[in-house]
Design a protein around this motif. Structure first.
Motif, PDB file in Angstrom:
ATOM      1  N   SER A  17      17.005  -2.688 -18.044  1.00 57.61           N
ATOM      2  CA  SER A  17      16.219  -3.792 -17.494  1.00 57.61           C
ATOM      3  C   SER A  17      17.100  -4.766 -16.730  1.00 57.61           C
ATOM      4  O   SER A  17      16.740  -5.214 -15.638  1.00 57.61           O
ATOM      5  CB  SER A  17      15.439  -4.512 -18.598  1.00 57.61           C
ATOM      6  OG  SER A  17      16.320  -5.069 -19.542  1.00 57.61           O
ATOM      7  N   SER A  18      18.272  -5.078 -17.254  1.00 57.80           N
ATOM      8  CA  SER A  18      19.108  -6.053 -16.553  1.00 57.80           C
ATOM      9  C   SER A  18      19.652  -5.468 -15.259  1.00 57.80           C
ATOM     10  O   SER A  18      19.732  -6.162 -14.235  1.00 57.80           O
ATOM     11  CB  SER A  18      20.222  -6.590 -17.440  1.00 57.80           C
ATOM     12  OG  SER A  18      21.136  -5.585 -17.720  1.00 57.80           O
ATOM     13  N   ASN A  21      16.789  -5.437 -12.704  1.00 57.30           N
ATOM     14  CA  ASN A  21      16.577  -6.814 -12.235  1.00 57.30           C
ATOM     15  C   ASN A  21      17.660  -7.211 -11.228  1.00 57.30           C
ATOM     16  O   ASN A  21      17.357  -7.742 -10.150  1.00 57.30           O
ATOM     17  CB  ASN A  21      16.575  -7.756 -13.436  1.00 57.30           C
ATOM     18  CG  ASN A  21      16.128  -9.147 -13.083  1.00 57.30           C
ATOM     19  OD1 ASN A  21      15.191  -9.324 -12.309  1.00 57.30           O
ATOM     20  ND2 ASN A  21      16.790 -10.157 -13.630  1.00 57.30           N
ATOM     21  N   ALA A  86      11.908  -3.166 -11.292  1.00 54.88           N
ATOM     22  CA  ALA A  86      11.691  -4.611 -11.394  1.00 54.88           C
ATOM     23  C   ALA A  86      11.253  -5.189 -10.047  1.00 54.88           C
ATOM     24  O   ALA A  86      11.812  -4.830  -8.997  1.00 54.88           O
ATOM     25  CB  ALA A  86      12.978  -5.303 -11.858  1.00 54.88           C
ATOM     26  N   TYR A 116       8.879  -3.954 -14.882  1.00 60.26           N
ATOM     27  CA  TYR A 116       9.138  -5.358 -15.223  1.00 60.26           C
ATOM     28  C   TYR A 116       8.523  -6.292 -14.193  1.00 60.26           C
ATOM     29  O   TYR A 116       8.648  -6.065 -12.980  1.00 60.26           O
ATOM     30  CB  TYR A 116      10.649  -5.609 -15.317  1.00 60.26           C
ATOM     31  CG  TYR A 116      11.250  -4.922 -16.510  1.00 60.26           C
ATOM     32  CD1 TYR A 116      11.298  -5.535 -17.746  1.00 60.26           C
ATOM     33  CD2 TYR A 116      11.729  -3.616 -16.398  1.00 60.26           C
ATOM     34  CE1 TYR A 116      11.817  -4.886 -18.863  1.00 60.26           C
ATOM     35  CE2 TYR A 116      12.254  -2.959 -17.506  1.00 60.26           C
ATOM     36  CZ  TYR A 116      12.288  -3.601 -18.727  1.00 60.26           C
ATOM     37  OH  TYR A 116      12.789  -2.952 -19.823  1.00 60.26           O
ATOM     38  N   ASP A 119       8.893 -12.256 -14.663  1.00 55.43           N
ATOM     39  CA  ASP A 119       9.492 -12.900 -15.838  1.00 55.43           C
ATOM     40  C   ASP A 119      10.179 -11.901 -16.764  1.00 55.43           C
ATOM     41  O   ASP A 119      10.515 -12.238 -17.909  1.00 55.43           O
ATOM     42  CB  ASP A 119       8.420 -13.661 -16.621  1.00 55.43           C
ATOM     43  CG  ASP A 119       7.748 -14.718 -15.767  1.00 55.43           C
ATOM     44  OD1 ASP A 119       8.486 -15.457 -15.071  1.00 55.43           O
ATOM     45  OD2 ASP A 119       6.502 -14.788 -15.766  1.00 55.43           O
ATOM     46  N   MET A 120      10.313 -10.685 -16.287  1.00 51.44           N
ATOM     47  CA  MET A 120      10.912  -9.594 -17.062  1.00 51.44           C
ATOM     48  C   MET A 120      10.069  -9.202 -18.282  1.00 51.44           C
ATOM     49  O   MET A 120      10.591  -8.674 -19.271  1.00 51.44           O
ATOM     50  CB  MET A 120      12.358  -9.910 -17.469  1.00 51.44           C
ATOM     51  CG  MET A 120      13.303  -9.957 -16.277  1.00 51.44           C
ATOM     52  SD  MET A 120      13.288  -8.433 -15.281  1.00 51.44           S
ATOM     53  CE  MET A 120      14.250  -7.340 -16.323  1.00 51.44           C
ATOM     54  N   CYS A 122       7.590  -6.537 -19.777  1.00 55.26           N
ATOM     55  CA  CYS A 122       7.623  -5.104 -19.531  1.00 55.26           C
ATOM     56  C   CYS A 122       6.289  -4.409 -19.832  1.00 55.26           C
ATOM     57  O   CYS A 122       5.647  -4.699 -20.836  1.00 55.26           O
ATOM     58  CB  CYS A 122       8.701  -4.486 -20.411  1.00 55.26           C
ATOM     59  SG  CYS A 122       8.929  -2.744 -20.131  1.00 55.26           S
TER      60      CYS A 122
END
Ligand code: THU
Length: 142
Positions: A17-18, A21, A86, A116, A119-120, A122
């Protein structure tokens, strides 16, 4: 075809996820101004990112998911655990039809797709849900 994907660890999901993003920052999207970042986790544990790359001739542009998969495939990767995508919108964007077909070439129906939002938050789905009754490499009959 049915097969199950091994569950991802919390660490793998956090990294996916990071990196997805962060990959938004690499997007080249002067026309849509719609940034998309993707991160693909290979079976061997590598994280490979992609972002959308647009073109003045609009249909020539490509999506973040296909950039990530293409990069991985030309690096010799063929087996994948999951992808994260994302965007800056809510609810999260889900992969376009062309990307669904592209990803299905290298994945099983249970392949997880983590989407995502800005706002992340999921939403999780699978390639099988996104592209049921797909045509794939095993369907040529020869
Ligand atoms: N896009 C992606 O990169 N992935 C998707 O899943 C949906 C759409 C890109 C293509 C184009 O550069 C922009 O988003 C607007 O469609």
């Amino acid at each position: 075809m049915t097969s199950s994907s091994p569950t991802l660890s919390t660490q793998e999901i956090e990294t996916l996820s990071s990196k997805a993003n962060a990959a938004k920052a690499a997007a080249y999207c002067p026309y849509s101004k719609f940034r998309v970042g993707a991160c693909l986790l290979t079976q061997s544990g590598e994280f490979i990112t992609g972002a959308n790359v647009e073109n003045a001739s609009y249909p020539v542009g490509t999506c973040a998911e296909r950039v990530a998969f293409g990069t991985a495939v030309v690096a010799g990767q063929r087996k994948f655990k999951a992808i994260a995508v994302a965007t800056d919108i809510t609810p999260p964007a889900s992969p376009c039809g062309m990307c669904r077909q592209f990803m299905s070439e290298f994945t099983s129906p249970s392949f997880p797709v983590y989407m995502y939002d800005k706002d992340m938050n999921c939403t999780i789905t699978t390639i099988g849900e996104l592209l049921p009754s797909s045509f794939g490499p095993d369907d040529f009959g020869h």
